[in-house]
Each structure stands twice: as C-alpha cells, then as structure tokens.
Design an enzyme around this catalytic site. Structure first.
Site, PDB file in Angstrom:
ATOM      1  CD  GLU A 151      -1.623   1.644   1.901  1.00 15.55           C
ATOM      2  OE1 GLU A 151      -1.216   0.656   1.282  1.00 15.55           O
ATOM      3  OE2 GLU A 151      -2.691   1.660   2.523  1.00 15.55           O
ATOM      4  CD  GLU A 184      -6.349   3.762   0.803  1.00 17.76           C
ATOM      5  OE1 GLU A 184      -6.311   2.528   1.024  1.00 17.76           O
ATOM      6  OE2 GLU A 184      -5.634   4.310  -0.047  1.00 17.76           O
TER       7      GLU A 184
END
Ligand code: BGP
Length: 458
Positions: free
Chosen positions: A162, A360
């Site tokens: 991220e 995720e």
C-alpha cells in the site's frame, strides 16, 4: 451451494514486521513519533509492544500450519536488517529472517515477502524520506541485499505494501509521520516510491532469480453517487488519484495522461528527470497483490473550494454516504463485498487480466472478548464477512479473472498503527498481558475452507 476454488489456490494471511515482531535496534519513524507524541496512539500503546513474533516465530508458524495456510505474507524490516538504512547489515537480523523463511518452507507454507510495509528507518526520514532521491537509491540497495540473501528461498516478492498510505498519512491527512499537509510534497513522495519500486524490479530482473516480483496495492473502487456527469467526473478523479496513480505505472509502465495533465494544471507535479520514464517502464510487475477493505463513494462537490486552503484531492469531489450502506462501525469502513468482483473485472478488462491475488481483506472489531463462548471468540460476523467476499471472488474467477489466492488480514491480532490494539483482525486472539494465543471460530472456519479448497454457503 458449494464454492470450490482452482487447484493450488493460495490460502493464507498477511502481516508485517513492525506490527508483529517487537522492538529492534534500528529506529523507524514510528518509534520516533511514538516517543514524542504517544497521545497520537490508541491507549498510548506503541510499536514496541507488539505480538512478539521475534520471540515466538517458531510456535507461531505451528499455528499457521494448524490454520492450514499454504502461504503467508510478512515483511522484512529495513531498519532491523540495516539499522541506519544504508550502512552495515545486521547479522542477527539475517539469522532471524533465515530461520523464519526456512521454517515456513519446511512446513509447506510458501513465504510471500514484502520489502516495505510503512516502516521507514528514521535515519532515512531524517534526510527527507521518500522526498529524497538518495532514499530511493538506499531502498534499491536494501532490496538487492534482500534478494541476494533470501532470493534462493523466497519466490514471491513485493516491493511495497500500500505505497499510497504513507503518502496520504504522512503528507496529506496527518496520520503518519512526518505529519505534513502539502500536495506537491505528497506527489513527490509518491513519485519517488514508484521509482524505488521500479529500481527494485530492475535489480530483481538483473539477478535472474527463480521467483517473481510484484507490489501490493490497496484498491478502492470509486463509485459515483449517480450517473450525472458531474458525479461521474468526480469518481473518475478519485480513481486517478487513489488507484491509478500506482496501478498504471506498475501494470502499464506509465502514468495516466489525464492525471499528469490535472496535476500540471494546478502546478502540483513533482520534479521529473528525462530518464525516469524508462525506469518506470521497467517496473512492470509479475504479480499484483490486492488489498481490499472498502469502496470509495463520491459525488461532485456541493460547495466551492476555498482558494486559501491547501490543494487537496477533495477539491474535485465530496465523499458520499450512500443511504443503507453496511458499515463496520469500529473502523468506520463500509462493507461492500461486490467491490472485490468489480476490482477483478476492471483488471481483466482494462489491464490485460494480470496474475493477481487478494493479499488483504478483513474486519477489525473492538472488544471481541464479549463474544467469548467456552473460552473461544465466536466471531460469526467475520466468517460472514469472509464468505461473502469469497463468493464474489469466486464469481470473478468463474468469469475468467486471473486471481490466484486469498489472504486475510490477519493471522494473530496485531498492532495497528495509530489504532494500536483497538480493533482486532486476527484468526487468533492475542492476550496482550500473557501473550497467549487462542484460535477464534473464524480461524477454524478458514482452516477447513483451506483444507477442502472450498466452502458451503446458502
Ligand atoms: C492495511 C495495512 C495493514 C493493516 C490493515 C488494517 O491498510 O496494510 O498494515 O493495518 O490495513 O487497517 P488498520 O490497522 O488501519 O485498521
């Protein structure tokens, strides 16, 4: 109905070094910030008090085995391996990561390794962090050292987790150090992160390693309130800023032209060098990790922008609260399982259907002790959450999407940045006092789903 998944589907979970290992020699921005502003962290709990994976890695890997994981993602801590970011390699850290990697492989759990999960060595931040191109080079050296040390046994690498989050948190919205609010500096940090990613990919290719290299992006599909052109345009800009600013460089090897034009018109572009374009083109990945938690709903702005206020992405849209949306009230995030399908279809139709997996997905819940029955947390809401997302994922695969696995956030309840231990995400409950680990109902559900490579749902 039975939902069966393709052979060799990756079942597992994800975690990160800083959130699980515990204290280390090399200081990160998190240690530094916590020492100065502990009040910014939930209940004053900092990154030293984590789930002690550094001590318990061997028994924790046994627990992974018990959950029938065939794969597991964690990260290497740059600051543990090279405490000052650029100098000597710490031999104890090499031993630690060697042991973890070898044990995972021995237990039949494929290690997926991220090189950077929000944990900038403080020595690197002191010289400007991602705003400084010297840090890009230091990161590329660190990546190359990792490939040389562990690349014979790690076959799935991720340059960043991220990467937009430290940019948003550190340079726009004040939830990561250095708590700056300045779009052009944010754009510079983001741009240099893409260059760092591309340099790591280059180094990996040059080393002719046996495995593959990718990146993990948090993709938030942007849904407009309506089909009114003003709303559609607002959603398009949000998509450019929050998804395509990283997705396009890593999959297409270049930035979207309309993003560049937009930033240029507001004088927010970072300084570029002529050779950067070639480098970015070489950063194309083999495998995309997708973190999906929530959608982004937007509408056109209702009010005019204050020209004195700092330039922000929100100059182009307002967030839209859709009536009837389903919320996770603890985290304040909408739960919208079809989003996972929309992401996969977008990748299939607009990005050449890349090899990808869900790296995720998860649900953080506060005070889970209230759900204890016979000594075990009965987290039916999490089973519901996972199975709903998996049905949409299954639909995507059945329509040809190249999605190879599903990893949950997370394995054992862990430390969550400013939220510390407020919301728990794990398949395994952590007692912070005793460090005791207890498998939750969702852990058992996942173990049987992984074992059968399928699950049943009405
Ligand atoms: C992702 C991060 C993780 C993890 C997770 C849960 O964005 O990759 O590190 O923390 O979100 O979010 P949070 O901890 O903010 O609740």
């Amino acid at each position: 109905m039975k939902y069966a998944f393709p052979d060799n589907f990756w079942w597992g979970s994800a975690s990160s070094a800083l959130q699980t290992e515990g204290a280390r020699e090399g200081e990160t921005t998190w240690d530094y910030w916590f020492a100065r502003e502990p009040n910014r962290f939930y209940n004053g709990v900092g990154p030293q008090q984590t789930s002690t994976f550094y001590q318990h890695w061997k028994t924790d890997i046994q627990l992974l085995k018990q959950l029938n994981h065939n794969s597991f993602r964690t990260s290497i801590s740059w600051a543990r391996l090279i405490p000052d970011g650029i100098g000597e390699v710490n031999p104890e850290a090499v031993d630690f990561y060697n042991q973890v990697i070898d044990e995972l492989n021995e237990q039949g759990i494929t290690p997926f390794i991220t090189l950077f999960h929000f944990d900038m060595p403080m020595a690197m931040q002191e010289i400007g962090g991602w705003e400084n191109r010297d840090v890009v080079d230091a990161y590329a050296r660190y990546a190359q050292i990792c490939f040389e040390l562990f690349g014979d046994r790690v076959l799935h690498w991720f340059t960043f987790n991220e990467p937009i989050v430290p940019v948003e948190g550190g340079y726009l919205y004040d939830f990561h150090y250095p708590n700056v609010v300045d779009f052009r500096r944010a754009a510079t940090a983001a741009y240099h992160t893409v260059l760092a990613h591309a340099k790591a990919v280059q180094a990996y290719r040059a080393g002719h390693y046996a495995g593959e290299i990718g990146i993990v992006l948090n993709l938030t599909p942007s849904y407009p309130r309506s089909q009114n052109p003003a709303d559609v345009k607002a959603a398009h800009v949000a998509d450019l800023m929050f998804n395509r600013s990283f997705l396009d460089p890593v999959l297409r090897g270049e930035y979207p032209a309309d993003l560049v034009a937009l930033l240029k018109s507001y004088d927010q572009l970072p300084a570029c060098k002529p050779e950067d374009g070639f480098l970015i083109a070489e950063g194309k990945i083999d495998l995309l990790g997708i973190n999906y938690y929530q959608p982004r709903r937007v509408k056109c702005r209702d009010s005019a922008v204050n020209p004195q206020a700092p330039f922000m992405p929100e100059w182009f849209f307002d967030n839209y609260e859709m009536p009837g949306r389903k919320m996770n009230p603890y985290r304040g995030w909408e739960i919208y399982a079809p989003g996972i399908y929309d992401i996969l279809i977008n990748l299939r139709d607009n990005y050449g259907n890349p090899r990808c997996f869900i790296s995720e997905n998860g649900m953080g819940v506060e005070n889970e002790q209230r759900f204890i029955e016979n000594g075990q947390i009965n987290d039916q809401y999490r089973i519901e959450f996972i199975s709903e997302h998996l049905t949409w994922l299954h639909k995507g695969i059945s329509e040809g999407c190249n999605c190879l696995g599903y990893h949950m956030w997370t394995f054992i309840d862990n430390w969550s940045w400013c939220n510390a231990y407020k919301n728990r995400y794990g398949f395994i409950q952590l007692d912070l006092e005793t460090q005791q680990r207890t498998i939750k109902k969702s852990g058992e559900w996942f173990a049987s789903t992984a074992l059968n490579n399928s699950f049943e749902k009405e």
